[in-house]
Design a protein around this motif. Structure first.
Motif, mmCIF file in Angstrom:
data_model
loop_
_atom_site.group_PDB
_atom_site.id
_atom_site.type_symbol
_atom_site.label_atom_id
_atom_site.label_comp_id
_atom_site.label_asym_id
_atom_site.label_seq_id
_atom_site.Cartn_x
_atom_site.Cartn_y
_atom_site.Cartn_z
ATOM 1 N N ASP A 240 0.964 -1.272 -0.013
ATOM 2 C CA ASP A 240 0.089 0.054 -0.429
ATOM 3 C C ASP A 240 0.547 1.347 -0.046
ATOM 4 O OD1 ASP A 240 -2.587 1.578 0.006
ATOM 5 O OD2 ASP A 240 -3.190 1.166 2.358
ATOM 6 N N GLN B 245 1.365 4.247 -2.832
ATOM 7 C CA GLN B 245 1.126 5.660 -2.455
ATOM 8 C C GLN B 245 2.207 6.626 -2.837
ATOM 9 O OE1 GLN B 245 -0.868 6.383 1.032
ATOM 10 N NE2 GLN B 245 -1.508 4.388 0.968
ATOM 11 N N ARG C 137 -1.406 6.794 6.680
ATOM 12 C CA ARG C 137 -2.293 6.456 5.529
ATOM 13 C C ARG C 137 -2.452 5.055 6.302
ATOM 14 N NH1 ARG C 137 -2.219 10.785 2.003
ATOM 15 N NH2 ARG C 137 -0.087 9.437 0.927
ATOM 16 N N ALA C 138 -1.637 4.136 5.625
ATOM 17 C CA ALA C 138 -2.377 2.680 5.234
ATOM 18 C C ALA C 138 -1.753 2.351 6.916
ATOM 19 C CB ALA C 138 -0.466 2.302 5.610
ATOM 20 N N ARG D 282 -3.490 3.563 9.417
ATOM 21 C CA ARG D 282 -4.417 4.318 10.020
ATOM 22 C C ARG D 282 -5.462 3.086 9.336
ATOM 23 N NH1 ARG D 282 -4.139 9.526 7.940
ATOM 24 N NH2 ARG D 282 -2.869 11.003 9.503
ATOM 25 N N ARG D 283 -5.731 3.072 8.129
ATOM 26 C CA ARG D 283 -6.614 1.969 6.434
ATOM 27 C C ARG D 283 -6.286 0.582 7.763
ATOM 28 N NH1 ARG D 283 -4.641 2.322 2.538
ATOM 29 N NH2 ARG D 283 -5.646 4.568 2.179
ATOM 30 N N PHE D 284 -5.243 -0.245 8.081
ATOM 31 C CA PHE D 284 -4.909 -0.843 8.436
ATOM 32 C C PHE D 284 -6.057 -0.969 10.066
ATOM 33 C CE2 PHE D 284 -2.497 -3.637 11.789
ATOM 34 C CZ PHE D 284 -2.372 -4.958 11.537
ATOM 35 N N ALA E 171 -8.035 0.744 11.139
ATOM 36 C CA ALA E 171 -9.547 0.800 10.854
ATOM 37 C C ALA E 171 -9.800 -0.676 10.890
ATOM 38 C CB ALA E 171 -9.739 1.448 9.887
ATOM 39 N N GLU E 172 -9.170 -1.183 9.545
ATOM 40 C CA GLU E 172 -9.941 -2.788 9.444
ATOM 41 C C GLU E 172 -9.270 -3.397 10.830
ATOM 42 O OE1 GLU E 172 -7.628 -4.162 6.118
ATOM 43 O OE2 GLU E 172 -8.711 -2.132 4.704
#
Length: 130
Positions: free
Chosen positions: A73, A77, A108-109, A111-113, A115-116
């Protein structure tokens, strides 16, 4: 004895012709050397990817696949190849500053990780606890 020396001379001539007279044999050697160099670079890249993946696994408690996905990721990006992103991360661990663009992509990666990961660990709505 005469016959043996003729056979040896003929064998040498055939060998020389196969080695020097055959253009495709020379091209094969060049192609094999290029492939060998490519494989060496791939293995070197693989080592730094594995090292960066291990770092991500320690910093973000996750499995190998999730750590690799996170690195992929970041590399997407930043529009760099995976070994380059991994090398930058390893260099940052060793004291070299991480480029600002890569810092943002990593945030960002992550945060996404997270959140998932939160969604996976949360209970389904309306579920009963027995």
């Amino acid at each position: 004895m005469q016959r043996t020396s003729v056979i040896q001379e003929e064998w040498w001539d055939l060998r020389a012709e196969a080695t020097w007279g055959n253009a495709s044999a020379g091209q094969d050697v060049v192609a094999l050397r290029a492939e060998n160099d490519q494989l060496r670079r791939a293995l070197a890249g693989r080592a730094v990817i594995d090292q960066a993946r291990g770092m991500v696994m320690v910093l973000t408690p996750c499995r190998r696949g999730a750590a690799r996905d996170l690195l992929v990721d970041v590399s997407r990006q930043c529009n760099v190849k995976l070994p380059e992103a991994a090398a930058a991360l390893v260099a940052a661990w060793e004291g070299k500053p991480l480029p600002v663009r890569m810092q943002r992509a990593l945030r960002r990666a992550l945060r996404r990780f997270h959140a998932e990961n939160q969604r996976c660990n949360s209970r389904p709505p309306g579920g009963s606890s027995r």
